[in-house]
Design a protein around this motif. Structure first.
Motif, short mmCIF file in Angstrom:
data_model
loop_
_atom_site.label_atom_id
_atom_site.label_comp_id
_atom_site.label_asym_id
_atom_site.label_seq_id
_atom_site.Cartn_x
_atom_site.Cartn_y
_atom_site.Cartn_z
N UNK A 33 0.85 -1.20 0.00
CA UNK A 33 0.00 0.00 0.00
C UNK A 33 0.88 1.24 0.00
N UNK A 34 0.65 2.12 -0.96
CA UNK A 34 1.39 3.37 -1.06
C UNK A 34 0.41 4.53 -1.22
N UNK A 35 0.81 5.68 -0.74
CA UNK A 35 -0.02 6.89 -0.85
C UNK A 35 0.86 8.01 -1.39
N UNK A 36 0.39 8.63 -2.47
CA UNK A 36 1.11 9.74 -3.10
C UNK A 36 0.37 11.04 -2.85
N UNK A 37 1.14 12.11 -2.57
CA UNK A 37 0.55 13.43 -2.38
C UNK A 37 0.03 13.97 -3.72
N UNK A 38 -0.82 15.00 -3.68
CA UNK A 38 -1.38 15.53 -4.95
C UNK A 38 -0.32 15.97 -5.95
N UNK A 39 0.85 16.38 -5.49
CA UNK A 39 1.89 16.88 -6.40
C UNK A 39 2.96 15.82 -6.73
N UNK A 40 2.84 14.62 -6.17
CA UNK A 40 3.84 13.57 -6.38
C UNK A 40 3.39 12.56 -7.42
N UNK A 41 4.38 12.05 -8.18
CA UNK A 41 4.15 10.94 -9.09
C UNK A 41 5.22 9.88 -8.79
N UNK A 42 4.76 8.63 -8.56
CA UNK A 42 5.67 7.54 -8.23
C UNK A 42 6.05 6.78 -9.49
N UNK A 43 7.35 6.60 -9.71
CA UNK A 43 7.86 5.82 -10.84
C UNK A 43 8.01 4.37 -10.39
N UNK A 44 7.20 3.49 -10.96
CA UNK A 44 7.16 2.09 -10.53
C UNK A 44 7.95 1.25 -11.53
N UNK A 45 8.91 0.48 -11.00
CA UNK A 45 9.70 -0.45 -11.80
C UNK A 45 9.36 -1.88 -11.36
N UNK A 46 9.18 -2.76 -12.33
CA UNK A 46 8.91 -4.17 -12.04
C UNK A 46 10.05 -5.02 -12.57
N UNK A 47 10.78 -5.62 -11.62
CA UNK A 47 11.96 -6.41 -11.97
C UNK A 47 12.94 -5.59 -12.82
N UNK A 48 13.10 -4.30 -12.46
CA UNK A 48 14.06 -3.44 -13.12
C UNK A 48 13.57 -2.76 -14.38
N UNK A 49 12.30 -2.98 -14.77
CA UNK A 49 11.76 -2.36 -15.97
C UNK A 49 10.63 -1.41 -15.59
N UNK A 50 10.57 -0.28 -16.35
CA UNK A 50 9.52 0.69 -16.07
C UNK A 50 8.16 0.09 -16.41
N UNK A 51 7.21 0.27 -15.48
CA UNK A 51 5.86 -0.25 -15.68
C UNK A 51 4.87 0.89 -15.87
N UNK A 52 4.79 1.77 -14.90
CA UNK A 52 3.84 2.87 -15.00
C UNK A 52 4.14 3.90 -13.91
N UNK A 53 3.42 5.02 -14.02
CA UNK A 53 3.43 6.06 -13.00
C UNK A 53 2.19 5.91 -12.13
N UNK A 54 2.35 6.18 -10.86
CA UNK A 54 1.23 6.09 -9.94
C UNK A 54 1.12 7.39 -9.13
#
Length: 263
Positions: A33-54
């Motif tokens: 479970x992760x929570x991002x602030x209104x101004x933050x974008x999380x860069x998600x990597x899956x096994x070292x590869x870019x997947x999406x922004x959250x």
């Protein structure tokens, strides 16, 4: 007695088998479970590869498999930068302080295209400032800060565009020159003001002389006007000073104050 101890050990072991998995599951859920602030974008990597922004808000990731190496701030950010002892086009060393206003438009590019976009944009701004100073005369730099700011904004924006960053504006705060040169420029400015004052004074004297010449020609052709003017001058002197004006008799004869000339 032995049976009692045996049953107690079984209960403790069974409790441990229940608690340990529960703790592991709780830890995994907490990590997911992760929570991002209104101004933050999380860069998600899956096994070292870019997947999406959250983000913003609540989102889930797969623990251990997914990682978040960057939290990108999408607000407008200010960065101060300076150039010290940099030579202008006319070889004058100056210190320039400026402020950069910029914003991340594409968090994916900011995370993947450059190692540290914060330091990268700071170095890009400093090198651009040095380039602009080296191509600008000192007089233009002191008088045209808005033009220099526009040039800096264009140069920095071109360098940071591949990183997903947009430069909103650049403001030059201060331009410092050597004290010796500052004194010389002050003396030069003072001399220029004195020259302009002398030119204005000389032009005023010329205009006054021209008007006096016109008045002399008018009075030469009209003795009555000269007589009235002389009387008016005496009246103004008596009215302002409230005293008696003593003039030589030759002046009175010249002005013909004793009476009008007989024809």
């Amino acid at each position: 007695m032995a049976v009692t101890y045996w049953s107690t050990g079984l209960k403790s072991a069974s409790s441990a088998f229940v608690i340990v998995p529960a703790l592991i599951i709780a830890a995994l859920v907490s990590a997911a479970i992760k929570i991002a602030d209104p101004w933050d974008r999380a860069v998600v990597l899956r096994l070292g590869r870019f997947v999406h922004l959250r983000g913003p808000g609540l989102f889930l990731i797969i623990p251990v498999i997914d990682t978040i190496p960057y939290w990108i701030d999408t607000r407008v950010i200010t960065t101060s930068f300076k150039a010290e002892k940099t030579l202008t086009k006319d070889t004058v060393p100056v210190d320039v302080d400026a402020v950069l206003f910029w914003k991340v438009l594409n968090p994916k590019q900011a995370a993947l295209e450059v190692a540290d976009y914060m330091n990268a944009i700071s170095w890009a701004a400093q090198t651009a400032l040095r380039d602009v100073i080296g191509k600008t005369l000192l007089a233009d730099m002191l008088e045209g800060r808005e033009k220099i700011s526009a040039q800096l904004q264009q140069i920095i924006d071109e360098r940071t565009e591949p990183w997903g960053i947009r430069v909103n504006s650049v403001e030059v705060k201060d331009v410092l020159i050597p004290p010796s040169l500052e004194n010389a420029m002050s003396m030069q400015a003072q001399a220029e003001r004195e020259r302009q004052a002398r030119v204005i004074l000389g032009d005023s004297e010329r205009q006054v002389a021209e008007k006096f010449d016109e008045a002399a020609r008018t009075y030469a052709d009209n003795p009555t006007a000269l007589h009235l003017r002389a009387m008016n001058m005496l009246y103004e002197g008596l009215k302002q000073n409230a005293t008696i004006v003593v003039v030589p008799s030759s002046v009175i004869d010249t002005m013909q104050l004793g009476g009008l000339p007989k024809k």
